[in-house]
Design a protein around this motif. Structure first.
Motif, PDB file in Angstrom:
ATOM      1  N   GLU A  39      -6.085   4.431   2.561  1.00 52.51           N
ATOM      2  CA  GLU A  39      -4.812   4.209   3.242  1.00 52.51           C
ATOM      3  C   GLU A  39      -4.736   2.789   3.796  1.00 52.51           C
ATOM      4  O   GLU A  39      -5.668   2.291   4.426  1.00 52.51           O
ATOM      5  N   GLY A  40      -3.620   2.145   3.521  1.00 52.25           N
ATOM      6  CA  GLY A  40      -3.391   0.797   4.032  1.00 52.25           C
ATOM      7  C   GLY A  40      -4.011  -0.310   3.210  1.00 52.25           C
ATOM      8  O   GLY A  40      -3.843  -1.495   3.537  1.00 52.25           O
ATOM      9  N   ARG A  41      -4.743   0.032   2.121  1.00 49.60           N
ATOM     10  CA  ARG A  41      -5.385  -0.982   1.293  1.00 49.60           C
ATOM     11  C   ARG A  41      -4.642  -1.134  -0.026  1.00 49.60           C
ATOM     12  O   ARG A  41      -4.213  -0.154  -0.633  1.00 49.60           O
ATOM     13  N   ALA A  80       0.808  -1.225   0.000  1.00 51.38           N
ATOM     14  CA  ALA A  80       0.000   0.000   0.000  1.00 51.38           C
ATOM     15  C   ALA A  80       0.837   1.269   0.000  1.00 51.38           C
ATOM     16  O   ALA A  80       0.308   2.360  -0.215  1.00 51.38           O
ATOM     17  N   THR A  81       2.155   1.155   0.201  1.00 51.08           N
ATOM     18  CA  THR A  81       3.003   2.355   0.252  1.00 51.08           C
ATOM     19  C   THR A  81       3.544   2.749  -1.120  1.00 51.08           C
ATOM     20  O   THR A  81       4.219   3.769  -1.238  1.00 51.08           O
TER      21      THR A  81
END
Length: 330
Positions: free
Chosen positions: A166-168, A145-146
Motif C-alpha cells: 500500500e502506498g508504493r 499507487a491508487t
C-alpha cells in the motif's frame, strides 16, 4: 438530414489529426473529438461507456467481448501499434542478462492484462521459454499507487499475482530494488531519470524487435476503435464511414511524413526511419482493415485465451462489426 453529433475519444496521433483539424470528414457525422491519454479513455470506456466512439485496449476489449459484456463493437482501425521489446526494464544487479534469467524473479506490472504485457509474455515464452508461471507478478500503479486493474481477472492457478504494498508504486519498487524487473507500455520514471541500476533487458531492443518481425510478420496491435453497439445498430452505415475516414486520415498523415523538404515532425533523420520501416515492413507498414490484420489479431487472441484472460477462444472476426470485414475495390 442533419449529421450525427458523436463523441470521439482518441489519442492525439498524427494519423488522426487530419480528422481533428477538419481536413478529413466522417461522412454523416459531426464529431466532437476528445484527445485524451489511453489510460483515461480505457478507464472511462470500460467502467462507464462514456463515449460514442473511442479507442479501446485490445486486451480489455477481448475480455469483455468473450464475456459478452462489451458495450462497444470494434472496427479494424488500429490507432496504436508498437513493438514491445522495449517494454522490459530490469535491475542491473540481479544477474539478469538474458530473458531466461527472468525465471524466479519478481516483475512489476501496472496491470496484468494490459495488451503490451500480453505481447511481451507471448514472445518471452515463445522465443525464450519463460512462462507466466515462472515468475511472480507484482501489480501496482507505475507512478500512482491508487491505480487499479480495470478488468476483473480469473487467472490460471499457477500464475502468482501479488499487489504492491500500500502506498508504493512500481517505479519506486524497482528503484529501491524491491522487485527485479518491470514490464509495461511506458518506461517507469526511474528509467527515464537514468537510475544507475535500471536498464533495458535487451541491449538493442529495436534490432531484436526487427528480427522478430522478420521471423513472425507480427506488428503488435495495441488499440482498436470501438463504436457503442446501440449506435451502430441504429446507424448501420456508420462503421464503414468510420473505417473510410480513419484510412483517409492516416494516408494524409503518411503523405506529410514522407515530405522531407520541410520535416513535419520534430525529429532529425525521420526520412531514414521511414525508409527503414518500409524496407522491413513494406509500403503499407501500418495497415488498417480486417484482411491485412487477421493473422495478427488471431495470434493475439490465441495467446490471450491461453493465459486465461478471455473466457472463450475468440476468432478475429468476432471482434469486428460485420460490415467492416470486407471492403469495396475499384
Amino acid at each position: 438530414m442533419s449529421k450525427l453529433q458523436l463523441s470521439v475519444a482518441v489519442g492525439n496521433y498524427d494519423r488522426i489529426r487530419p480528422m481533428v483539424d477538419g481536413e478529413v470528414q466522417i461522412e454523416g457525422v459531426d464529431p466532437v473529438f476528445m484527445l485524451q491519454d489511453p489510460e483515461e479513455i480505457f478507464f472511462r470506456a470500460f467502467r462507464h461507456a462514456d463515449y460514442d466512439i473511442c479507442e479501446l485496449s485490445l486486451s480489455s476489449y477481448s475480455v469483455k467481448t468473450a464475456a459478452g459484456t462489451s458495450p462497444y463493437i470494434a472496427i479494424p482501425v488500429f490507432p496504436s501499434r508498437a513493438f514491445r521489446h522495449t517494454s522490459i526494464y530490469v535491475r542491473t544487479d540481479r544477474g539478469i542478462e538474458r530473458p531466461e534469467d527472468l525465471k524466479g524473479k519478481h516483475i512489476g506490472v501496472p496491470e496484468y492484462q494490459l495488451t503490451a504485457n500480453v505481447w511481451v509474455r507471448l514472445f518471452l515464452e515463445g522465443d525464450y521459454g519463460v512462462k507466466p508461471s515462472d515468475v511472480t507478478w507484482v501489480r501496482g500503479g507505475y507512478e500512482d499507487a491508487t491505480r487499479v486493474e480495470k478488468i476483473s481477472l480469473h487467472l490460471p492457478d499457477d500464475v502468482k499475482l501479488e499487489t504492491a504494498p500500500e502506498g508504493r508504486t512500481i517505479s519506486e519498487l524497482l528503484a529501491d530494488g524491491e522487485i527485479d524487473a518491470v514490464i509495461g507500455p511506458r518506461a517507469p520514471s526511474c528509467f527515464d531519470r537514468r537510475h544507475p541500476h535500471v536498464k533495458y533487458l535487451f541491449e538493442n531492443p529495436h534490432k531484436t524487435a526487427a528480427d522478430w518481425y522478420a521471423r513472425t510478420n507480427l506488428f503488435p496491435i495495441m488499440h482498436t476503435l470501438g463504436i457503442r453497439k446501440t449506435i451502430a445498430e441504429r446507424h448501420p452505415w456508420l462503421p464503414g464511414a468510420l473505417l473510410k475516414a480513419f484510412e483517409n486520415s492516416k494516408a494524409l498523415a503518411l503523405t506529410r511524413l514522407s515530405d522531407t523538404s520541410a520535416t513535419k515532425v520534430t525529429l532529425p533523420f525521420v526520412e531514414d526511419q521511414l525508409g527503414a520501416a518500409r524496407k522491413l515492413m513494406g509500403t503499407d507498414f501500418w495497415p488498417y482493415g480486417f484482411a491485412k490484420n487477421e493473422h495478427v489479431v488471431n495470434r493475439f487472441l490465441e495467446r490471450h485465451h491461453a493465459e486465461g484472460l478471455s473466457s472463450r477462444r475468440l476468432e478475429a472476426r468476432d471482434l469486428f462489426h460485420p460490415a467492416t470485414l470486407e471492403s469495396f475495390a475499384i
